[in-house]
Motif scaffolding. Structure first.
Motif, short mmCIF file in Angstrom:
data_model
loop_
_atom_site.label_atom_id
_atom_site.label_comp_id
_atom_site.label_asym_id
_atom_site.label_seq_id
_atom_site.Cartn_x
_atom_site.Cartn_y
_atom_site.Cartn_z
N VAL A 17 0.80 -1.06 0.03
CA VAL A 17 -0.06 -0.02 0.24
C VAL A 17 0.83 1.34 -0.11
N VAL A 18 0.87 1.86 -1.13
CA VAL A 18 1.84 3.28 -1.25
C VAL A 18 0.82 4.42 -1.29
N HIS A 19 0.81 5.43 -0.40
CA HIS A 19 -0.14 6.42 -0.17
C HIS A 19 0.51 7.50 0.16
N HIS A 20 -0.13 8.68 -0.09
CA HIS A 20 0.17 10.09 0.51
C HIS A 20 -1.00 10.69 1.15
N SER A 21 -1.10 10.46 2.44
CA SER A 21 -2.33 11.07 3.08
C SER A 21 -1.83 11.96 4.18
N PRO A 22 -1.88 13.38 3.63
CA PRO A 22 -1.57 14.31 4.52
C PRO A 22 -2.68 15.09 5.12
N SER A 23 -3.94 14.76 4.76
CA SER A 23 -5.16 15.52 5.38
C SER A 23 -6.01 14.40 6.23
N PRO A 24 -6.82 14.86 7.07
CA PRO A 24 -7.94 14.10 7.79
C PRO A 24 -8.52 13.09 6.78
N VAL A 39 2.17 -1.26 4.54
CA VAL A 39 1.99 0.15 4.25
C VAL A 39 3.13 1.00 4.23
N VAL A 40 3.51 1.73 3.19
CA VAL A 40 4.80 2.39 2.92
C VAL A 40 4.14 3.84 2.36
N PRO A 41 4.67 4.91 3.09
CA PRO A 41 4.27 6.33 2.58
C PRO A 41 4.92 6.32 1.27
N ALA A 42 4.51 7.15 0.31
CA ALA A 42 4.84 7.48 -1.05
C ALA A 42 6.37 7.77 -1.14
N LEU A 52 -1.83 -1.13 -3.92
CA LEU A 52 -3.06 -0.33 -3.35
C LEU A 52 -2.24 1.06 -3.43
N PHE A 53 -2.81 2.04 -4.41
CA PHE A 53 -2.17 3.52 -4.38
C PHE A 53 -3.27 4.48 -4.00
N GLY A 54 -2.78 5.51 -3.11
CA GLY A 54 -3.85 6.42 -2.60
C GLY A 54 -3.24 7.62 -2.44
#
Length: 155
Positions: A6-13, A38-41, A56-58
């Motif tokens: 799971v590669v994501h960038h989730s800076p906001s609530p 789970v790994v931050p982008a 999974l990309f977010g």
């Protein structure tokens, strides 16, 4: 055991809430045989991508495009994994305040080039996150986890 990255960038609530729902689905206790990483982008690397069986990309939609962090991930891994990840399953979620079209299109172009296989429609969210959105993200996570190579699913 298969690995779902799971590669994501989730800076906001809101983007973090979507990440939580996706992870809950991917880690559904009925799905066995899949390790969810789970790994931050900005921290994801070529070995992370090559060591995974599904993705999974977010991202948020920023100015009509994916986040700079997710773009950086693709920029730093694309050519090194090209040809090595063909046909592996992936899923995508994008949150925008107004429009997610450009972000989704740009990511779909990249994953098409990599030869990844979409196993679910992207979850595109504009505005606030509600129960229906959380359920869609849960389903996305579970679908991609299952298609990554679950050994059992007893729904």
């Amino acid at each position: 055991m298969k690995t779902l990255l799971v590669v994501h960038h989730s800076p906001s609530p809101a983007t973090h809430e979507l990440l939580d729902a996706v992870l809950a689905g991917a880690r559904d206790p009925e799905i066995e045989g899949v390790d969810v990483r789970v790994v931050p982008a900005l921290a994801a690397t070529v070995p992370d991508v090559l060591g995974a069986d599904g993705y999974l990309f977010g991202t948020p939609a920023n100015f009509g495009y994916m986040s700079g962090a997710l773009k950086y991930f693709f920029d730093t891994t694309y050519y090194q994994v090209l040809g090595a990840v063909v046909s592996r399953p992936y899923g995508l979620w994008v949150h925008g305040n107004n429009d997610t079209t450009g972000a989704v299109k740009s990511i779909q172009g990249i994953v098409t080039g990599l030869g990844l296989s979409a196993v679910s429609k992207p979850v595109e969210v504009s505005g606030r996150v509600d129960k229906l959105v959380r359920e869609s993200c849960y389903e996305l996570g579970a679908t991609v986890a299952f298609n990554t190579g679950a050994t059992t699913l007893s729904y």
